[in-house]
Design a protein around this motif. Structure first.
Motif, mmCIF file in Angstrom:
data_model
loop_
_atom_site.group_PDB
_atom_site.id
_atom_site.type_symbol
_atom_site.label_atom_id
_atom_site.label_comp_id
_atom_site.label_asym_id
_atom_site.label_seq_id
_atom_site.Cartn_x
_atom_site.Cartn_y
_atom_site.Cartn_z
ATOM 1 N N ASN A 62 0.958 -1.226 -0.101
ATOM 2 C CA ASN A 62 0.130 0.011 -0.101
ATOM 3 C C ASN A 62 0.818 1.155 0.086
ATOM 4 O OD1 ASN A 62 -1.911 2.096 0.490
ATOM 5 N ND2 ASN A 62 -3.021 0.934 1.980
ATOM 6 N N TYR A 63 0.936 2.062 -1.117
ATOM 7 C CA TYR A 63 1.575 3.181 -1.096
ATOM 8 C C TYR A 63 0.666 4.447 -0.933
ATOM 9 C CZ TYR A 63 5.816 0.649 -2.482
ATOM 10 O OH TYR A 63 6.832 -0.213 -2.684
ATOM 11 N N ASP A 64 -0.131 4.515 -0.305
ATOM 12 C CA ASP A 64 -1.003 5.505 -0.003
ATOM 13 C C ASP A 64 -1.827 5.912 -1.596
ATOM 14 O OD1 ASP A 64 -2.438 7.476 1.500
ATOM 15 O OD2 ASP A 64 -0.902 9.057 1.250
ATOM 16 N N LEU A 65 -2.108 4.847 -2.108
ATOM 17 C CA LEU A 65 -2.821 5.308 -3.340
ATOM 18 C C LEU A 65 -4.497 5.501 -3.184
ATOM 19 C CD1 LEU A 65 -1.110 2.689 -5.678
ATOM 20 C CD2 LEU A 65 -0.993 5.082 -5.885
ATOM 21 N N PRO A 66 -5.228 6.080 -3.866
ATOM 22 C CA PRO A 66 -6.482 6.358 -3.357
ATOM 23 C C PRO A 66 -7.349 5.158 -2.930
ATOM 24 C CG PRO A 66 -6.203 7.330 -5.523
ATOM 25 C CD PRO A 66 -5.087 6.475 -5.294
ATOM 26 N N VAL A 67 -8.107 5.131 -2.056
ATOM 27 C CA VAL A 67 -9.233 4.250 -1.558
ATOM 28 C C VAL A 67 -10.274 4.403 -2.369
ATOM 29 C CG1 VAL A 67 -10.510 3.540 0.302
ATOM 30 C CG2 VAL A 67 -8.299 4.190 0.598
ATOM 31 N N ILE A 68 -10.783 3.325 -2.947
ATOM 32 C CA ILE A 68 -12.034 3.564 -3.986
ATOM 33 C C ILE A 68 -13.148 2.542 -3.464
ATOM 34 C CG2 ILE A 68 -10.589 3.930 -6.021
ATOM 35 C CD1 ILE A 68 -10.732 0.948 -6.625
ATOM 36 N N SER A 69 -14.377 2.953 -4.070
ATOM 37 C CA SER A 69 -15.558 2.007 -3.277
ATOM 38 C C SER A 69 -15.332 0.852 -4.218
ATOM 39 C CB SER A 69 -16.705 2.995 -4.233
ATOM 40 O OG SER A 69 -17.866 2.210 -4.173
ATOM 41 N N THR A 70 -15.905 -0.104 -3.252
ATOM 42 C CA THR A 70 -15.827 -1.460 -3.834
ATOM 43 C C THR A 70 -16.737 -1.787 -4.917
ATOM 44 O OG1 THR A 70 -15.091 -2.416 -1.760
ATOM 45 C CG2 THR A 70 -16.243 -4.032 -3.115
ATOM 46 N N ASN A 71 -17.955 -0.928 -4.737
ATOM 47 C CA ASN A 71 -19.334 -1.410 -5.771
ATOM 48 C C ASN A 71 -19.433 -0.549 -6.875
ATOM 49 O OD1 ASN A 71 -20.042 -3.430 -3.654
ATOM 50 N ND2 ASN A 71 -20.903 -1.824 -2.335
ATOM 51 N N CYS A 72 -18.885 0.830 -6.883
ATOM 52 C CA CYS A 72 -19.072 1.787 -7.813
ATOM 53 C C CYS A 72 -18.157 2.826 -7.954
ATOM 54 C CB CYS A 72 -20.521 2.297 -7.698
ATOM 55 S SG CYS A 72 -21.014 3.421 -9.014
ATOM 56 N N ILE A 73 -17.147 2.863 -8.962
ATOM 57 C CA ILE A 73 -16.266 4.068 -9.141
ATOM 58 C C ILE A 73 -16.874 4.685 -10.316
ATOM 59 C CG2 ILE A 73 -14.124 4.594 -9.864
ATOM 60 C CD1 ILE A 73 -13.376 1.537 -8.735
ATOM 61 N N LYS A 74 -17.398 5.974 -10.250
ATOM 62 C CA LYS A 74 -18.065 6.909 -11.123
ATOM 63 C C LYS A 74 -17.113 7.262 -12.179
ATOM 64 C CE LYS A 74 -22.166 7.529 -8.472
ATOM 65 N NZ LYS A 74 -23.010 8.632 -8.158
#
Length: 95
Positions: A39-51
């Motif tokens: 984990n290099y502090d990349l963005p955390v994203i939604s598991t279900n929906c990335i708009k």
């Protein structure tokens, strides 16, 4: 078109096969982007929906009541591409 985290992982692997998306076990509904399993502090994203576009109203509420806006597909891709450029320029910092 919106994508799930696993669908979006295909886009990340086009940049580098070393990217992977894993569910965040501490925060249901969130997924982490890892590079070479780290984990290099990349963005955390939604598991279900990335708009596909920024949506200020699309947020995650943490157990303590704080909330954060989810990253959109272009925002995540820009951040990941910047990470790769920085990695290539400063390889010694990532060893």
């Amino acid at each position: 078109m919106s994508q799930t985290a696993k669908e979006f992982e295909v886009e990340l692997k086009k940049i580098s096969p070393d990217f992977m998306v894993v569910d965040n076990l501490n925060r249901p509904g969130l997924s982490n982007i890892l590079y070479q399993g780290k984990n290099y502090d990349l963005p955390v994203i939604s598991t279900n929906c990335i708009k596909p576009e920024v949506d200020p109203s699309y947020r995650y509420e943490f157990p303590n009541g704080m909330s954060a806006r989810f990253w959109s597909q272009p925002e995540v891709l820009a951040r990941v591409n910047d990470f790769i450029k920085n990695l290539e320029t400063n390889k010694d910092l990532y060893e």
